[in-house]
Structures are given as structure tokens and as C-alpha cells.
Write a protein that holds these residues in place. Structure first.
Motif, short mmCIF file in Angstrom:
data_model
loop_
_atom_site.label_atom_id
_atom_site.label_comp_id
_atom_site.label_asym_id
_atom_site.label_seq_id
_atom_site.Cartn_x
_atom_site.Cartn_y
_atom_site.Cartn_z
N VAL A 207 26.92 -41.68 -10.76
CA VAL A 207 28.17 -41.14 -10.23
C VAL A 207 29.17 -42.26 -9.93
CG1 VAL A 207 29.18 -39.80 -8.32
CG2 VAL A 207 26.99 -39.10 -9.34
N SER A 208 28.68 -43.39 -9.46
CA SER A 208 29.60 -44.46 -9.06
C SER A 208 29.83 -45.52 -10.14
CB SER A 208 29.06 -45.16 -7.81
OG SER A 208 27.78 -45.70 -8.09
N SER A 209 28.98 -45.55 -11.16
CA SER A 209 29.08 -46.63 -12.13
C SER A 209 29.64 -46.16 -13.48
CB SER A 209 27.70 -47.28 -12.34
OG SER A 209 27.70 -48.04 -13.52
N ASP A 210 30.82 -46.65 -13.80
CA ASP A 210 31.42 -46.33 -15.11
C ASP A 210 30.55 -46.84 -16.25
OD1 ASP A 210 33.49 -45.20 -13.78
OD2 ASP A 210 34.86 -46.89 -14.04
N ARG A 211 29.92 -47.98 -15.99
CA ARG A 211 29.09 -48.57 -17.05
C ARG A 211 27.88 -47.69 -17.34
NH1 ARG A 211 30.70 -53.99 -17.67
NH2 ARG A 211 28.80 -54.52 -18.80
N ASP A 212 27.22 -47.22 -16.28
CA ASP A 212 26.07 -46.35 -16.50
C ASP A 212 26.50 -45.05 -17.17
OD1 ASP A 212 24.57 -48.33 -15.43
OD2 ASP A 212 23.94 -47.26 -13.62
N GLN A 213 27.66 -44.54 -16.78
CA GLN A 213 28.16 -43.32 -17.44
C GLN A 213 28.38 -43.58 -18.93
OE1 GLN A 213 31.58 -41.38 -15.58
NE2 GLN A 213 30.61 -41.69 -13.59
N ALA A 214 28.93 -44.73 -19.25
CA ALA A 214 29.19 -45.06 -20.65
C ALA A 214 27.87 -45.14 -21.43
CB ALA A 214 29.96 -46.38 -20.76
N ILE A 215 26.87 -45.75 -20.81
CA ILE A 215 25.57 -45.88 -21.49
C ILE A 215 24.94 -44.50 -21.71
CG2 ILE A 215 23.19 -46.70 -21.18
CD1 ILE A 215 24.48 -49.20 -19.78
N VAL A 216 24.97 -43.67 -20.68
CA VAL A 216 24.36 -42.34 -20.81
C VAL A 216 25.12 -41.50 -21.85
CG1 VAL A 216 23.93 -40.16 -19.60
CG2 VAL A 216 23.29 -42.34 -18.53
N ARG A 217 26.44 -41.58 -21.82
CA ARG A 217 27.22 -40.88 -22.86
C ARG A 217 26.84 -41.39 -24.26
NH1 ARG A 217 31.28 -37.93 -20.43
NH2 ARG A 217 32.05 -38.96 -18.56
N GLY A 218 26.66 -42.67 -24.38
CA GLY A 218 26.26 -43.26 -25.66
C GLY A 218 24.91 -42.75 -26.13
N ILE A 219 23.94 -42.68 -25.20
CA ILE A 219 22.61 -42.17 -25.56
C ILE A 219 22.71 -40.70 -25.97
CG2 ILE A 219 20.28 -41.64 -24.71
CD1 ILE A 219 20.53 -44.06 -22.81
N LEU A 220 23.51 -39.93 -25.23
CA LEU A 220 23.64 -38.49 -25.54
C LEU A 220 24.27 -38.30 -26.92
CD1 LEU A 220 24.81 -37.16 -22.06
CD2 LEU A 220 22.62 -36.68 -23.20
N HIS A 221 25.26 -39.12 -27.21
CA HIS A 221 25.95 -39.01 -28.49
C HIS A 221 25.00 -39.37 -29.64
CE1 HIS A 221 29.45 -38.80 -31.06
NE2 HIS A 221 29.04 -39.91 -31.65
N LEU A 222 24.28 -40.48 -29.45
CA LEU A 222 23.31 -40.91 -30.45
C LEU A 222 22.25 -39.84 -30.69
CD1 LEU A 222 22.16 -43.34 -32.13
CD2 LEU A 222 20.81 -43.89 -30.09
N ALA A 223 21.72 -39.29 -29.59
CA ALA A 223 20.68 -38.27 -29.68
C ALA A 223 21.21 -37.05 -30.43
CB ALA A 223 20.21 -37.87 -28.28
N ASP A 224 22.42 -36.68 -30.11
CA ASP A 224 23.03 -35.53 -30.76
C ASP A 224 23.15 -35.76 -32.27
OD1 ASP A 224 24.22 -32.96 -30.47
OD2 ASP A 224 26.16 -33.89 -30.92
N SER A 225 23.61 -36.96 -32.64
CA SER A 225 23.76 -37.27 -34.07
C SER A 225 22.42 -37.24 -34.79
CB SER A 225 24.37 -38.67 -34.26
OG SER A 225 25.50 -38.82 -33.46
N LEU A 226 21.35 -37.62 -34.08
CA LEU A 226 20.03 -37.66 -34.70
C LEU A 226 19.28 -36.33 -34.56
CD1 LEU A 226 18.90 -41.22 -33.50
CD2 LEU A 226 19.51 -40.56 -35.83
N GLY A 227 19.89 -35.37 -33.87
CA GLY A 227 19.24 -34.08 -33.67
C GLY A 227 18.12 -34.10 -32.64
N LEU A 228 18.23 -34.98 -31.66
CA LEU A 228 17.19 -35.08 -30.62
C LEU A 228 17.67 -34.44 -29.32
CD1 LEU A 228 16.29 -38.86 -31.03
CD2 LEU A 228 15.39 -36.90 -32.28
N ASP A 229 16.75 -33.87 -28.56
CA ASP A 229 17.07 -33.40 -27.22
C ASP A 229 16.88 -34.53 -26.23
OD1 ASP A 229 17.94 -30.74 -27.37
OD2 ASP A 229 15.89 -30.04 -27.70
#
Ligand code: C2E
Ligand code: MG
Ligand code: MG
Ligand code: MG
Length: 271
Positions: A207-229
Motif C-alpha cells: 500500500v505504501s510502496s510504489d516500487r512494490d506496486q510496480a513489481i506486483v503489477r509486473g508479475i501480474l502482467h507477465l503471468a497474464d501474458s503466459l496464461g498463469l494464475d
């Protein structure tokens, strides 16, 4: 005086070391008979579908009910079990209990079992899993297996056959503690897994870290592209939950929903 201090410090260190060795030997001795005496229990923590509120799965987490001591958490025995090879018997007992308990779940709910590299690299691991499913009657699609990122690195070269066997069986494979290992991308390239569990260290300050948000968004995007939950681990606040839901994360797990507890049917009642 200096010499006295040195000596005192030496003794403190020495006592501490001796105490640690004694506890470690004691744990190892206790652990050797733990499975045979049915002291290894399996507790369950819900994995919640964040998009349509329901419990999708329950993670099976080992607990050692040690006589005269009480419940021992995995942090105090899994590492020793892995070093001594006792993890194979313990892991098999947990797998067996988890599959058996999961037969009481709805057909669209799963149980997720942690597997150590030392179990996975054995050539009979596929057979161990198949037998657990056959003997309990659990549908393969209701079993998820979690391998930590570091374990995946250990087994990557030697256990591709086991990977194929498990995929053919129809169980789902997850990378646990995702983001904390050294070679995340190489693994995603060479192994077909179904799920990523984002390590809770990325959720803690989400909630407080923009960097952690960016990393989590990146993982979610990558997972989505690869078809992973994706499962986000360690959700403790409703702010974290809302943020993850808005980011499109499919699953979540954490004390906000429930702590691990002994009865799987109670664990999946949470919503
Ligand atoms: P893990 O597989 O990453 O499991 C998640 C751990 O995080 C569990 O700890 C769980 O109780 C804890 N947790 C869940 N939600 C929260 C939260 O909101 N906040 C915090 N602070 N913690 C949360 P637990 O049960 O103590 O297990 C620790 C680790 O021990 C597991 O981490 C797993 O790596 C290992 N482990 C547990 N059972 C087994 C097993 O049967 N076999 C193997 N090989 N490893 C196991
Ligand atoms: Mg896990
Ligand atoms: Mg984890
Ligand atoms: Mg962990």
C-alpha cells in the motif's frame, strides 16, 4: 579486566552454541519418530478467489504435535527435516492427509501441498503422487503442488521427467515464494507451471510502496501474458486486498481471511 570480559563473552557464546546444538539434536531425534507416531498433522489456510468471492483452495501446512511441547511450526523443523532427508516421510504424510481431507471439498475446490526439492528429485515422486490420489479418490485436478523458487532451481535439470509425469496426471503446479529466487525468468521459460504465488515480502508494504506496486503489477502482467494464475500471499489488511483486487490478481491468501487451522472444512468456510 579485559581478559575477564573476554572470557565472559566466550562463555556466553559457548553456552549459546551448546544450547543450539542440543536443541538441534533434540529436534532431529524427535523428528525421526514423529511420522511413525502420527505426530505430523496437516493444517489448512484458505486461498480465496478475489474476483468472485469464494474459496478456491486450501493450502496444506505441516504442524508437528510434539509430546510435552505442543504444536511446533514448520519454521522450527522443516529445514532440519530437509537436511536429514526426513522431509520425504513427512512430506508423504502431509500429501496423504491433504488428499484425504480434500475429498470433502466441493469438486471445484483444491488442496495445495508444499513439496520440497528432496521429494521432487526422487524418481518415484510421480508414483507417490499418483498413489496418494488413487488411495484417497481425490481428482487430480483438485491437487496443486507448490515448489519454492529455490527448489525449482535445484530440480530444474534433474526432474523434468517428474514434471511431465505430474502434468500428465493432471495436477496443477505452482511456484511458491515467487520473486525471491535467483532465476525466476529462466524457470518460467523452461518449466510449464500453472500458478505463481507472489511472496509475502512484496505484499507487506504494497500500500505504501510504489516500487512494490510496480513489481506486483509486473508479475501480474507477465503471468497474464503466459496464461498463469497468481496467488498473493500474506494479505493482512483490507487495503492490500482492495489494491490487489483492483490490480486484477486472481487469488489471495493471508491472515485477513484466516490463519491456518486444523479442519479443512472450517478453513474453506471463510469468505
Ligand atoms: P509457505 O508455503 O510460503 O506458506 C505460507 C506461510 O505463510 C505459512 O506459514 C502461513 O501460515 C504463513 N502466512 C499465511 N498468511 C500469512 C499472513 O497474512 N501473514 C503472515 N505473517 N504469515 C502468513 P507456516 O505454516 O509457518 O509455514 C512456513 C513454511 O514452511 C511454508 O511457507 C513452507 O515453505 C514450509 N512448509 C509448511 N508445510 C510444509 C510441508 O508440508 N512440506 C514442506 N516441504 N514445506 C512446508
Ligand atoms: Mg506454500
Ligand atoms: Mg509461500
Ligand atoms: Mg514461504
Amino acid at each position: 579486566l579485559a581478559k575477564d570480559q573476554g572470557r565472559a563473552r566466550y562463555e556466553v557464546f559457548n553456552d549459546d552454541l551448546r544450547g543450539r546444538i542440543r536443541r538441534r539434536v533434540d529436534t532431529e531425534i524427535g523428528l525421526r519418530t514423529a511420522v511413525g507416531r502420527s505426530e505430523i498433522e496437516t493444517w489448512y489456510q484458505p486461498i480465496v478467489d478475489l474476483q468472485n468471492p469464494r474459496v478456491a483452495a486450501a493450502e496444506a501446512l505441516a504442524r508437528w504435535r510434539r509430546p510435552e511441547i505442543g504444536i511446533v511450526a514448520p519454521g522450527d523443523f522443516i529445514a532440519i527435516a530437509e537436511e536429514t532427508g526426513l522431509i520425504r516421510d513427512i512430506g508423504r504424510a502431509v500429501l496423504r492427509q491433504a488428499c484425504s481431507a480434500a475429498t470433502s471439498l466441493d469438486a471445484d475446490q483444491a488442496v495445495s501441498v508444499n513439496v520440497s526439492a528432496r521429494q521432487f528429485v526422487r524418481s518415484d515422486f510421480g508414483t507417490v503422487v499418483r498413489r496418494a490420489l488413487l488411495e484417497t479418490g481425490l481428482a487430480p485436478g483438485q491437487l496443486w503442488l507448490e515448489l519454492t523458487e529455490s527448489a525449482v532451481i535445484d530440480v530444474m535439470d534433474s526432474a523434468t521427467r517428474t514434471f511431465d509425469e505430474l502434468r500428465d496426471l493432471g495436477v496443477r503446479l505452482a511456484i511458491d515464494d515467487f520473486g525471491t529466487g535467483y532465476s525466476s525468468f529462466a524457470q518460467l521459460r523452461s518449466l510449464e507451471v500453472d500458478l505463481l504465488k507472489i511472496d509475502m515480502t512484496f505484499i507487506d508494504n504494497l500500500v505504501s510502496s510504489d516500487r512494490d506496486q510496480a513489481i506486483v503489477r509486473g508479475i501480474l502482467h507477465l503471468a497474464d501474458s503466459l496464461g498463469l494464475d497468481v496467488v498473493a500471499e500474506g494479505i493482512e489488511t483490507s487495503e492490500q486486498l482492495e489494491l490487489l483486487r483492483d490490480m486484477g490478481c486472481r487469488y489471495g491468501q493471508g491472515y485477513l481471511f484466516a490463519r491456518p487451522q486444523p479442519d479443512i472444512s472450517v478453513a474453506v468456510l471463510v469468505h
